[in-house]
Design a protein around this motif. Structure first.
Motif, short mmCIF file in Angstrom:
data_model
loop_
_atom_site.label_atom_id
_atom_site.label_comp_id
_atom_site.label_asym_id
_atom_site.label_seq_id
_atom_site.Cartn_x
_atom_site.Cartn_y
_atom_site.Cartn_z
N ALA A 22 0.78 -1.31 0.69
CA ALA A 22 0.04 -0.17 -0.22
C ALA A 22 0.38 1.01 0.18
CB ALA A 22 -1.18 0.00 1.25
N HIS A 23 2.49 1.19 0.25
CA HIS A 23 2.69 2.27 0.59
C HIS A 23 3.82 2.55 -0.88
CE1 HIS A 23 1.69 2.80 4.27
NE2 HIS A 23 2.26 1.09 4.54
N GLY A 24 3.66 1.60 -1.88
CA GLY A 24 4.37 1.93 -2.67
C GLY A 24 5.14 0.45 -3.54
N ALA A 25 6.41 0.49 -4.03
CA ALA A 25 6.46 -0.64 -5.39
C ALA A 25 7.99 -0.47 -4.96
CB ALA A 25 5.82 -0.84 -6.54
N LEU A 26 9.10 -1.61 -5.23
CA LEU A 26 10.02 -1.74 -5.06
C LEU A 26 10.44 -2.60 -6.22
CD1 LEU A 26 11.24 -2.65 -1.04
CD2 LEU A 26 10.87 -0.18 -2.35
N SER A 27 11.77 -2.37 -7.22
CA SER A 27 11.83 -3.04 -8.70
C SER A 27 12.54 -4.00 -7.85
CB SER A 27 12.58 -2.50 -9.51
OG SER A 27 13.86 -1.36 -8.47
N PRO A 28 12.78 -5.17 -8.61
CA PRO A 28 14.01 -6.51 -8.35
C PRO A 28 15.40 -5.83 -7.50
CG PRO A 28 12.38 -7.36 -9.73
CD PRO A 28 12.39 -5.56 -9.85
N PRO A 29 16.19 -4.90 -7.88
CA PRO A 29 17.07 -3.76 -7.68
C PRO A 29 16.74 -3.40 -6.05
CG PRO A 29 17.29 -3.39 -9.98
CD PRO A 29 15.53 -4.10 -9.62
N GLU A 30 16.12 -3.14 -6.18
CA GLU A 30 15.59 -1.88 -4.84
C GLU A 30 15.40 -3.15 -4.22
OE1 GLU A 30 13.57 1.91 -6.12
OE2 GLU A 30 12.62 0.81 -6.43
N VAL A 31 15.28 -4.59 -4.07
CA VAL A 31 14.50 -5.01 -3.08
C VAL A 31 15.64 -5.71 -2.57
CG1 VAL A 31 13.53 -7.61 -2.63
CG2 VAL A 31 12.23 -6.03 -3.46
N GLU A 32 16.70 -5.50 -3.50
CA GLU A 32 17.80 -7.42 -3.18
C GLU A 32 18.93 -5.20 -2.16
OE1 GLU A 32 19.24 -9.70 -3.56
OE2 GLU A 32 17.27 -10.21 -4.08
N LEU A 33 18.78 -4.54 -2.74
CA LEU A 33 18.89 -3.85 -1.64
C LEU A 33 18.97 -2.79 -0.45
CD1 LEU A 33 21.76 -1.00 -1.48
CD2 LEU A 33 19.69 0.96 -3.08
N ALA A 34 17.26 -3.08 -0.32
CA ALA A 34 16.65 -2.65 0.60
C ALA A 34 17.23 -4.56 1.62
CB ALA A 34 14.98 -3.44 0.95
N ARG A 35 17.62 -5.29 1.10
CA ARG A 35 17.87 -6.85 1.91
C ARG A 35 19.39 -6.96 2.40
NH1 ARG A 35 14.47 -11.16 -2.24
NH2 ARG A 35 13.00 -11.04 -0.51
N ALA A 36 19.89 -6.12 1.34
CA ALA A 36 21.85 -5.76 2.16
C ALA A 36 21.31 -4.42 3.36
CB ALA A 36 22.24 -5.50 0.69
N ASN A 37 20.64 -4.08 3.51
CA ASN A 37 21.08 -2.71 3.97
C ASN A 37 20.18 -2.89 5.25
OD1 ASN A 37 21.99 -0.25 2.67
ND2 ASN A 37 19.87 -0.26 1.97
N PHE A 38 19.59 -4.24 5.41
CA PHE A 38 18.53 -4.60 6.21
C PHE A 38 19.27 -5.69 7.00
CE2 PHE A 38 16.65 -8.63 9.13
CZ PHE A 38 15.39 -7.46 9.75
#
Length: 87
Positions: A22-38
């Motif tokens: 509901a807050h938006g969307a992440l592209s596959p590279p953005e998902v990978e970046l979010a995981r790496a940051n986590f």
């Protein structure tokens, strides 16, 4: 964030690796970046970013965050995103 946590947040992982909620969307590279940051912030690897993890990660990134006079700012930053108190 694992896929189960993403789904529990009201979102969905798609077959192409993207994530939408509901807050938006992440592209596959953005998902990978979010995981790496986590992973960088989940210092103890327990799947949550505790207050202790957050302070350690921020201090590792910039040692000035370890100064006692910055603790209140770190506490406020953490409280602003950990709304339910579970890390």
């Amino acid at each position: 964030m694992c896929e189960e946590q993403m789904r529990s947040a009201g979102g969905a992982m798609h077959d192409d690796g993207s994530f939408v909620c509901a807050h938006g969307a992440l592209s596959p590279p953005e998902v990978e970046l979010a995981r790496a940051n986590f992973v960088e912030f989940d210092v103890d690897g327990d799947g949550l970013i505790s207050h202790q993890d957050f302070v350690a990660a921020m201090s590792r990134h910039d040692p000035s965050w370890a100064a006692p006079n910055r603790r209140a700012q770190l506490d406020a930053m953490y409280a602003a995103v950990d709304l339910d108190g579970d890390g």
